[in-house]
Design a protein around this motif. Structure first.
Motif, short mmCIF file in Angstrom:
data_model
loop_
_atom_site.label_atom_id
_atom_site.label_comp_id
_atom_site.label_asym_id
_atom_site.label_seq_id
_atom_site.Cartn_x
_atom_site.Cartn_y
_atom_site.Cartn_z
N GLN A 107 30.95 61.77 31.98
CA GLN A 107 30.21 60.56 31.61
C GLN A 107 30.54 60.10 30.20
OE1 GLN A 107 28.79 58.47 33.29
NE2 GLN A 107 27.22 57.38 32.11
N LYS A 108 30.80 61.04 29.29
CA LYS A 108 31.14 60.66 27.92
C LYS A 108 32.39 59.80 27.87
CE LYS A 108 29.03 64.46 25.30
NZ LYS A 108 28.19 63.59 24.43
N GLU A 109 33.28 59.97 28.84
CA GLU A 109 34.49 59.15 28.90
C GLU A 109 34.27 57.89 29.74
OE1 GLU A 109 36.64 59.85 26.88
OE2 GLU A 109 36.31 61.97 26.48
N LEU A 110 33.58 58.01 30.87
CA LEU A 110 33.43 56.86 31.76
C LEU A 110 32.67 55.70 31.13
CD1 LEU A 110 32.71 58.51 35.25
CD2 LEU A 110 34.86 57.55 34.38
N VAL A 111 31.73 56.00 30.24
CA VAL A 111 30.94 54.91 29.64
C VAL A 111 31.79 53.99 28.78
CG1 VAL A 111 28.76 56.19 29.66
CG2 VAL A 111 30.27 56.38 27.67
N ARG A 112 32.99 54.41 28.48
CA ARG A 112 33.87 53.59 27.64
C ARG A 112 34.59 52.50 28.43
NH1 ARG A 112 37.80 58.05 25.68
NH2 ARG A 112 38.91 56.23 24.86
N TYR A 113 34.51 52.55 29.77
CA TYR A 113 35.32 51.66 30.58
C TYR A 113 34.49 50.89 31.61
CZ TYR A 113 38.79 54.81 28.62
OH TYR A 113 39.55 55.54 27.74
N PRO A 114 34.95 49.67 31.98
CA PRO A 114 34.27 48.90 33.03
C PRO A 114 34.72 49.35 34.41
CG PRO A 114 36.11 47.64 32.16
CD PRO A 114 36.06 48.92 31.35
N LEU A 115 34.52 50.62 34.69
CA LEU A 115 34.97 51.21 35.95
C LEU A 115 33.78 51.42 36.88
CD1 LEU A 115 37.39 52.59 37.48
CD2 LEU A 115 36.55 54.75 36.54
N GLN A 116 33.93 51.01 38.13
CA GLN A 116 32.90 51.23 39.14
C GLN A 116 33.46 52.14 40.22
OE1 GLN A 116 31.92 47.05 40.09
NE2 GLN A 116 29.94 47.43 39.15
#
Length: 253
Positions: A48-57
């Motif tokens: 999650q620390k990485e995913l929150v940086r991107y507009p990825l669904q």
């Protein structure tokens, strides 16, 4: 409807980023009515620390090598925990003396065992926990971290023999992950389809390391160009990126 399940580190997350091309490819893939999920050895905390940086669904996440399933909003949907006696055996095994650090995972939480060093990836600093406190939790994965990859692979092979048909050992990067017997990325994808009632026409997988071999071999798997030969040999093909895979399998996306 097709389903694409891809590994995170070294597959979607390369050189500490997710490329714009891959982000756009995933967006087009889902817009065409297909399913997309990440299947990783990471726990939810560091993912999650990485995913929150991107507009990825995504439609699903499988963390801890398929032991923890989360939905499109990152909420826990189901887990496949270690049995209590097995968790105790893992955390007290003589092999722990060979580790530089040991991480334990319970649902979305990640802790590092006291008496060992900080987690092998210095980017993340999970809180410490005592062995006694760890064994009070319902653990879904125990990860043995090493300073060097070759040692993780060597110790991993010894653990496979020591825990044959008791725990599933999966090695990647410089870590040997331990989950319940039968819990892996391939079975995790089948589990996600069953729990969510999905019946995709085709399941595509992409990965680059040892813990991806099971899903690459079980489904239509694609290894990344930089993957080891043993990983590539388990796959149906080799691609440079997720964007290339999407373009290859669904040119209309």
């Amino acid at each position: 409807m097709d389903l694409l399940a891809c590994d995170f580190d070294g597959t979607l997350f390369c050189h500490n980023t997710i490329s714009e091309a891959d982000l756009c490819a995933v967006k087009r893939w889902r817009a065409a009515g297909n399913l997309f999920g990440i299947v990783t050895g990471r726990g939810f905390m560091t993912l999650q620390k990485e995913l929150v940086r991107y507009p990825l669904q995504w439609d699903f996440l499988l963390c801890n090598n398929g032991a923890l399933m989360l939905d499109s909003a990152g909420r826990t949907k189901a887990s496949r925990p270690l049995e209590g006696h097995l968790a105790h055996e893992l955390l007290t095994h003589v092999m722990t003396g060979e580790c530089d650090s040991i991480a334990v995972f319970s649902d979305k939480e990640m802790h590092v065992l006291e008496g060992f060093g900080t987690w092998v990836n210095p980017v993340y600093r999970p809180p410490f926990i005592s062995r006694e406190e760890a064994l009070q939790k319902e653990l879904i994965q125990v990860s043995f971290g090493f300073g060097r990859r070759h040692k993780a692979m060597s110790i991993g092979e010894s653990l496979k023999k020591a825990f044959d048909k008791k725990a599933h050992v999966q090695c990647s990067l410089s870590v040997a992950d331990m989950t319940a017997w039968g819990v892996g990325k391939g079975t995790g994808i089948e589990w996600a389809c069953e729990v969510n009632g999905w019946k995709p026409r085709n399941i595509l997988t992409a990965g680059d390391d040892g813990n991806d071999v099971e899903m690459l071999a079980r489904f239509e798997g694609y290894a990344m160009e930089g993957a080891d030969k043993t990983v590539q040999s388990a796959a149906s093909g080799i691609v440079e990126s997720i964007a290339e895979l999407v373009a290859l399998k669904n040119p209309g996306c």
